[in-house]
Design a protein around this motif. Sequence first.
Motif, mmCIF file in Angstrom:
data_model
loop_
_atom_site.group_PDB
_atom_site.id
_atom_site.type_symbol
_atom_site.label_atom_id
_atom_site.label_comp_id
_atom_site.label_asym_id
_atom_site.label_seq_id
_atom_site.Cartn_x
_atom_site.Cartn_y
_atom_site.Cartn_z
ATOM 1 N N LEU A 55 0.726 -1.243 0.084
ATOM 2 C CA LEU A 55 0.006 -0.117 0.029
ATOM 3 C C LEU A 55 0.720 1.328 -0.004
ATOM 4 O O LEU A 55 0.457 2.138 -0.490
ATOM 5 N N GLN A 56 1.923 1.132 0.554
ATOM 6 C CA GLN A 56 2.834 2.315 0.594
ATOM 7 C C GLN A 56 3.417 2.395 -0.656
ATOM 8 O O GLN A 56 3.780 3.949 -1.174
ATOM 9 N N ALA A 57 3.552 1.729 -1.556
ATOM 10 C CA ALA A 57 3.973 1.780 -2.720
ATOM 11 C C ALA A 57 2.842 2.220 -3.668
ATOM 12 O O ALA A 57 3.544 3.087 -4.816
ATOM 13 N N LEU A 58 1.958 2.097 -3.270
ATOM 14 C CA LEU A 58 0.977 3.115 -4.146
ATOM 15 C C LEU A 58 0.880 4.368 -3.722
ATOM 16 O O LEU A 58 0.829 5.428 -4.441
ATOM 17 N N LEU A 59 1.085 4.947 -2.526
ATOM 18 C CA LEU A 59 1.031 6.339 -2.024
ATOM 19 C C LEU A 59 2.382 6.832 -1.957
ATOM 20 O O LEU A 59 2.474 8.179 -2.276
ATOM 21 N N ARG A 60 3.649 5.979 -2.036
ATOM 22 C CA ARG A 60 4.761 6.799 -1.889
ATOM 23 C C ARG A 60 5.865 6.062 -2.861
ATOM 24 O O ARG A 60 7.119 5.679 -2.262
ATOM 25 N N TYR A 65 -2.900 10.571 -4.295
ATOM 26 C CA TYR A 65 -2.310 10.810 -3.133
ATOM 27 C C TYR A 65 -1.496 12.063 -3.440
ATOM 28 O O TYR A 65 -0.549 12.214 -3.943
ATOM 29 N N ALA A 66 -2.336 13.128 -3.016
ATOM 30 C CA ALA A 66 -1.861 14.593 -3.216
ATOM 31 C C ALA A 66 -0.360 15.026 -2.812
ATOM 32 O O ALA A 66 0.379 15.706 -3.340
ATOM 33 N N PRO A 67 -0.199 14.459 -1.308
ATOM 34 C CA PRO A 67 1.267 14.889 -0.753
ATOM 35 C C PRO A 67 2.332 14.421 -1.556
ATOM 36 O O PRO A 67 3.322 14.968 -1.610
ATOM 37 N N THR A 68 2.422 13.288 -2.413
ATOM 38 C CA THR A 68 3.422 13.061 -3.272
ATOM 39 C C THR A 68 3.335 13.322 -4.787
ATOM 40 O O THR A 68 4.063 13.049 -5.260
#
Length: 722
Positions: free
Chosen positions: A21-26, A154-157
Amino acid sequence: MTVPPSATASGPSADRGSDGLQALLRPRGIALLGISGRSENLMARPLRYLVEHGYEGGIHPVNPHYDELVGQKCYPTLADVPGPVDLVLVLVAAERVEDAVRQAAGVGARAAVVYASGFAEVGPEGVALQQRLAAVARETGVRVLGPNCQGFLYAPTGVVATFTAAADRPLAHDSGVAYVGQSGAVGGSVLDLATDMGLGLAAWASTGNQADLDLVQVSRELLEDPAVRVLMLYVEATDDGAAYAALARRARETGKHLVVLRSGRSSAGRRAVASHTGSMVGDDVAFVLTSQEHGVVLVHDIDELLAVAAVLATGKRSEGRRVAVVTTSGGAGSLAADQCEDLGLEMPELSAQTQDRLRPLIPAFGALANPVDVTAQLFNRGAHAFGDVCRMVADDPSVDVVAVFVTMVVGEAGARLAEDLVATAGKLPVPLLVGWIAGQELTTEGRAVFREAGIPVFSSVGDVVRCAARMAPPQRTGTVPALPRAPQVPVDEVRALVRAPVVDGPALLRTIGIAQPASTLVTDAEAAREAVAALPGPGVLKLSAGELAHKSDVGGVRVGVPAEQAAAVFTELLDAAKRHHVPDVEGVLVQELIPPGTELILGATAGRDGFPPVITVGLGGVTTELYRDIASGLAPVSPEGAWAMLRSLRAWPLLAGFRGAEPADVPAAVDAVVRLSQAIVAGGDRLTELEVNPLIVAPRGRGATAVDVLVGTTGPGAPLGE
């Protein structure tokens, strides 16, 4: 912008949890497999969006027919991409997706987004294709979002991995609000409307068919993200109630909010049921009860979803159901009062101290108590007078939310008022809801002020009041009296009874300790006469047939039958069975006539999709479906929970002692509700329904008696009890 490294574990034995899931976001790098070179193609949008929205990791389009796309070097195959690739956007047709996920695993990617349709939504062949995709995801360890989804952002990245046209506009992301939904089209609308109202979403995800990652898993990851304070969900189906409950519980533990829009609540989606209560409560009652238990805010439409989320993002939630109205129109205040009453909200009179503070600002022909009618004269008292009034009202200890209704304050005056209210909203100890009852054209400048601040503006009195009602905690049911400790039904004996080919309903009630009238099954007229003669008074005769759920529907019940008429009534009941073609008639049940009391219906339905069973209580007898006065809870219920259910009924005065009547034996009714709720839990998968109708509750201290019982079970010839 910095892009944190994602987890890099690989191989089929790798953990399939948060790292994927972190690979999706960051992700450190994103490959776009099968990206289209035609700008008008929907599948060309994800590349453009990644570039335009400022993703700073590696962007790697993969298409052998191009050297460069949108200023990015294009590669012939995924294996040719240099550097780390944590996320692969799979932009190929359904039949090529399985191989694409294997390729993603081959380059060390930990996540993939599959946009293609043509899976479980199209029929058996698509179901098989989706099953293979799920198997490949498990085998390779690649977490898959989709298929048949619109992706995520995911807007922050700066990861804007979607093809929805809603991402064509600049996307702010400082609201602390995120969205996860099971419908791509609804999700696109939510993103566009959120942007339009100035609510920049920190994250947005469309989970589609959920071959691997589902709504709850994605939501759980976002709840742990410091960028997210409020999470909006659009839910069409939930097949893991325990996981949903854990998500809701985690939101409460972390001090964050879930706002949920659930579709598929209508009766068209209900399964066939035999019991009255089963037909009335609907398929989503366990979902609703679980949500309420953990403080989830349930809404009924997209505009409510966005508005409630925007208000909660301010960090304020209504702690009660008390609304103070501040308005420029007495008429709007009256409408608000009516609608608050309809929705169970209170509009308490403001304290004398608050009214004294307001009096210098509001003319004598205004109103101070609640609603507070400031009149047009207030705007002659300074630029911040309206905001000052709202602050004074919000400081009153009887106020949980302030609702402002502005009518025809338009143009420059409307813009100044908007600026005043925006500055005021952040200073109030309670939420501020704004309704502007004027046309868009005349209020464009003022609405832009609210939009810039991310404050929703409602266009009607009803919209404001409904939003207040959605955010409010449940209505209190009064002080719970001291009640006996919960009884414990014999679980092993219950399970033994429900495993029988035909479940003996009266025996089940005896086992769990619910009182019943004396009963005798007779098969001839003379035996009916003798059975009634043995009773202390007239009897009740009921047609007994294995699959006859509701005897009164065929004229199969006679009450107050004396012994000398019993033989004739026996014959009449059998004749009624013949006329209505009732199968498997066993005879006639002769019962003791229970003295009149308050009639209740108690029902229990088995849990489904991982949710607990549901217990329901309501006004009973033959009119139960006519009045539909019921309350439900998750089984097993405590005595306090059972009492609260009874107290919430409109028929509660009948139990409490209506117009001088002797109060009913409420503790006995509570005891029966608790015992039935334990029985449905003990019955496990075999017991699907259990209903008592009526439960006759005698006057105080004289108990409660189950006159009729219905039992539903799974398996061939699912038997019904008495």
